[in-house]
Design a protein around this motif. Sequence first.
Motif, short mmCIF file in Angstrom:
data_model
loop_
_atom_site.label_atom_id
_atom_site.label_comp_id
_atom_site.label_asym_id
_atom_site.label_seq_id
_atom_site.Cartn_x
_atom_site.Cartn_y
_atom_site.Cartn_z
N TYR A 80 12.19 -61.47 -73.24
CA TYR A 80 13.11 -62.57 -72.91
C TYR A 80 14.41 -62.30 -73.65
CZ TYR A 80 9.22 -65.33 -71.03
OH TYR A 80 8.16 -65.80 -70.29
N THR B 116 17.91 -63.81 -75.00
CA THR B 116 18.67 -65.04 -75.24
C THR B 116 20.12 -64.73 -74.88
OG1 THR B 116 18.94 -64.37 -77.53
CG2 THR B 116 17.17 -65.92 -77.05
N HIS B 117 20.67 -65.52 -73.99
CA HIS B 117 22.02 -65.25 -73.51
C HIS B 117 23.05 -65.87 -74.44
CE1 HIS B 117 20.76 -63.23 -69.92
NE2 HIS B 117 19.84 -64.16 -69.76
N ARG B 118 23.29 -65.15 -75.53
CA ARG B 118 24.32 -65.60 -76.47
C ARG B 118 25.26 -64.43 -76.68
NH1 ARG B 118 21.01 -67.89 -81.41
NH2 ARG B 118 22.99 -68.82 -82.02
N ASN C 9 13.53 -60.71 -77.14
CA ASN C 9 12.23 -61.04 -77.71
C ASN C 9 11.16 -60.36 -76.85
OD1 ASN C 9 9.94 -62.23 -78.77
ND2 ASN C 9 10.32 -64.24 -77.85
#
Length: 222
Positions: A23, A25-27, A35
């Motif tokens: 996964y 994280t769209h930051r 992850n």
Amino acid sequence: MNEEHVEPEATMRLSVQHLAKAYVTHRPWPLAKRNKVLEDASLEVMPREIVALVGANGSGKSTLMMIVAGVLSRDAGTIHIDGRIGYCPQYPVLYEKLTVAETFRLFGVAYRMTGEETEQRASSLMAELAFANYRDHRVEHLSGGTRQKLSLALAVLHDPELLLLDEPYSGFDYETYLRFWDMSKEIAGRGHSILAISHFVQEQERFDRIYQIRDGRCERER
Ligand SMILES: Nc1ncnc2c1ncn2[C@@H]1O[C@H](COP(=O)(O)OP(=O)(O)OP(=O)(O)O)[C@@H](O)[C@H]1O
Ligand SMILES: [Mg+2]
């Protein structure tokens, strides 16, 4: 000559090979993170088998099942399925404003069943899981356990060859739990297969095989 009798290899119901999933994280960089949940996960389910998928919270059981059900994409690996799938997610996904009967009709259409087929099958499932008295109730007014019964009944409505169950009975009372197992044995007895995510150690003997997810891989326990 030493003749050896070799049984023809049975067709596999489900084969998952080298599955990988992370996964993201769209930051903004450098805060974006990957992850890795599944790294090299493989498992097989044969016809007539009831197989358990166990593992700690967050180990990736639901992720693996969602990928097999086709509701989540994978990064790598192959999946082969022989037959139709029924999927009962960990948290029921239902339309709150529909009644139970309307929900069955909606899924019946999606499964390309006739109105009559849906009606007959829904009635028998509601009787089997003891929630026929909620037939005309709206989903938004159902208790947690009854929602789970409906979610399970929707997953088996079209009599799928491969049933994927993500903690199907966590909200069931004991009698429903026993009915669930009778139903599962009957399904497997007809040559179909079940892959179920479970947390209950005390029911290990009910499963033909158990896979444990650990560090992104499936380890065969027995
Ligand atoms: N949509 C998502 N976006 C980002 N991370 C996610 C997402 N869904 C799950 N995860 C993460 O992936 C990991 C595996 O989650 P998953 O739901 O597959 O676990 P699980 O084994 O089913 O756990 P549980 O026993 O609690 O149901 C967890 O660390 C979780 O936080
Ligand atoms: Mg889960």
